[in-house]
Design an enzyme around this catalytic site. Sequence first.
Site, mmCIF file in Angstrom:
data_model
loop_
_atom_site.group_PDB
_atom_site.id
_atom_site.type_symbol
_atom_site.label_atom_id
_atom_site.label_comp_id
_atom_site.label_asym_id
_atom_site.label_seq_id
_atom_site.Cartn_x
_atom_site.Cartn_y
_atom_site.Cartn_z
ATOM 1 N N TYR A 94 0.855 -1.181 0.000
ATOM 2 C CA TYR A 94 0.000 0.000 0.000
ATOM 3 C C TYR A 94 0.892 1.232 0.000
ATOM 4 O O TYR A 94 2.069 1.169 0.343
ATOM 5 C CB TYR A 94 -0.996 0.014 1.150
ATOM 6 C CG TYR A 94 -0.460 0.071 2.571
ATOM 7 C CD1 TYR A 94 0.560 0.924 2.956
ATOM 8 C CD2 TYR A 94 -1.034 -0.721 3.569
ATOM 9 C CE1 TYR A 94 1.018 0.993 4.253
ATOM 10 C CE2 TYR A 94 -0.584 -0.670 4.877
ATOM 11 C CZ TYR A 94 0.440 0.181 5.213
ATOM 12 O OH TYR A 94 0.896 0.238 6.499
ATOM 13 N N THR A 95 0.311 2.361 -0.404
ATOM 14 C CA THR A 95 1.121 3.561 -0.621
ATOM 15 C C THR A 95 1.329 4.408 0.621
ATOM 16 O O THR A 95 2.221 5.250 0.651
ATOM 17 C CB THR A 95 0.460 4.452 -1.681
ATOM 18 O OG1 THR A 95 -0.837 4.862 -1.208
ATOM 19 C CG2 THR A 95 0.314 3.710 -2.999
ATOM 20 N N GLU A 162 1.281 -1.418 -6.298
ATOM 21 C CA GLU A 162 0.982 -0.489 -5.195
ATOM 22 C C GLU A 162 -0.505 -0.171 -5.213
ATOM 23 O O GLU A 162 -1.083 0.087 -6.276
ATOM 24 C CB GLU A 162 1.773 0.809 -5.350
ATOM 25 C CG GLU A 162 3.248 0.697 -5.024
ATOM 26 C CD GLU A 162 3.542 0.897 -3.543
ATOM 27 O OE1 GLU A 162 2.578 1.010 -2.752
ATOM 28 O OE2 GLU A 162 4.744 0.952 -3.201
ATOM 29 N N HIS A 209 4.605 -6.998 0.941
ATOM 30 C CA HIS A 209 5.883 -6.332 1.182
ATOM 31 C C HIS A 209 6.405 -6.701 2.569
ATOM 32 O O HIS A 209 7.604 -6.915 2.768
ATOM 33 C CB HIS A 209 5.705 -4.816 1.054
ATOM 34 C CG HIS A 209 6.990 -4.078 0.918
ATOM 35 N ND1 HIS A 209 7.052 -2.694 0.913
ATOM 36 C CD2 HIS A 209 8.268 -4.497 0.789
ATOM 37 C CE1 HIS A 209 8.308 -2.309 0.784
ATOM 38 N NE2 HIS A 209 9.072 -3.383 0.708
ATOM 39 N N ASP A 219 3.121 -3.401 5.049
ATOM 40 C CA ASP A 219 2.087 -3.316 4.025
ATOM 41 C C ASP A 219 1.955 -4.637 3.247
ATOM 42 O O ASP A 219 2.918 -5.393 3.147
ATOM 43 C CB ASP A 219 2.362 -2.143 3.068
ATOM 44 C CG ASP A 219 3.749 -2.177 2.448
ATOM 45 O OD1 ASP A 219 4.741 -2.383 3.181
ATOM 46 O OD2 ASP A 219 3.849 -1.990 1.229
#
Length: 327
Positions: A94-95, A162, A209, A219
Amino acid sequence: MLRRWRTLVAGGLLGAGLWLSGCSAAPVAQESPAAASRPPEAGLDTPLLTRPGAARRYPPREGRRLERRGDFHVDHGVAARAFNERVRFLILHYTDGDDASALRALTGPEVSVHYLVLARPARWAGEPVVLQLLDERRRAWHAGVSQWGDRRHLNDTSIGIEIVNAGYRDTPHGRLWFPFAEDQIELVSRLARDIVQRYDIDPTHVLAHGDVAPGRKVDPGPFFPWRQLHEAGVGAWPRPADVTRWVHRFHRQPPDIGQLHRALAAWGYAVPDAPDAGALRPVVRAFQLHFRPTDTDGVIDTETAARLFALIERYQGRGQALKLLRE
């Protein structure tokens, strides 16, 4: 095309009779009268060049299919069969921000990714649209210092996705995680399924990740629906019946820290050298974020251990799961 090149090799290259210093006690006769000879005063750093005769000329129809690169051309008519794909892993992130901040970061000089799923994906002709920021053949900078199994530097062998998401915020009442939107997960499922099918990515190589960088990254967090992704045909998940059976077994005789240490390593995590519960905690938490999101404190309990061994049984075989308990 292949027959043409075999004829060319047999008649042209092999007939040139190349002479290599040190390969023969006697000089090799040169069949081509135009072959160059090494001058007497030349050293070993002077190249020996020959003129093997007239080069083949492409007819116009074949020549139009050649690729031009600068001042030469490339023939793609003959293909090698001994190769494998660069891509072995799919890594999800995720960003930790919104669309604008994600685009600034991912198109800047320090980090990159192959695909970006916006907070509210646009649609065209009734179907969702994903942003592809980098060609899949290129190496994106998304995983950083990373490891899974015996492979390190997973940027080399992975595709990164992402997903725009605010991540988490720590509050006086604890950590607050932000959910994903339904249309985001729909698009991620379609995109991930396309990638794993094209590259034949193993379910155990679809990773968070946090899986490949435990303790450093978390994330896409506990709200990412890994089970839903698995049901869409992407990634690993334990069979409920197997989990139940391992829970019953571990209620009677729980695994010790050494057995859990070996099991986490066998699944793919980079574990510390010594089987210490404190040192293992970031790895256990990474596993829980992926496979037991209702409790992510990093403490090994019966449910966590049962899910770990159920996964090993499903994807590596029951014999391997039992072997880890005997060692």
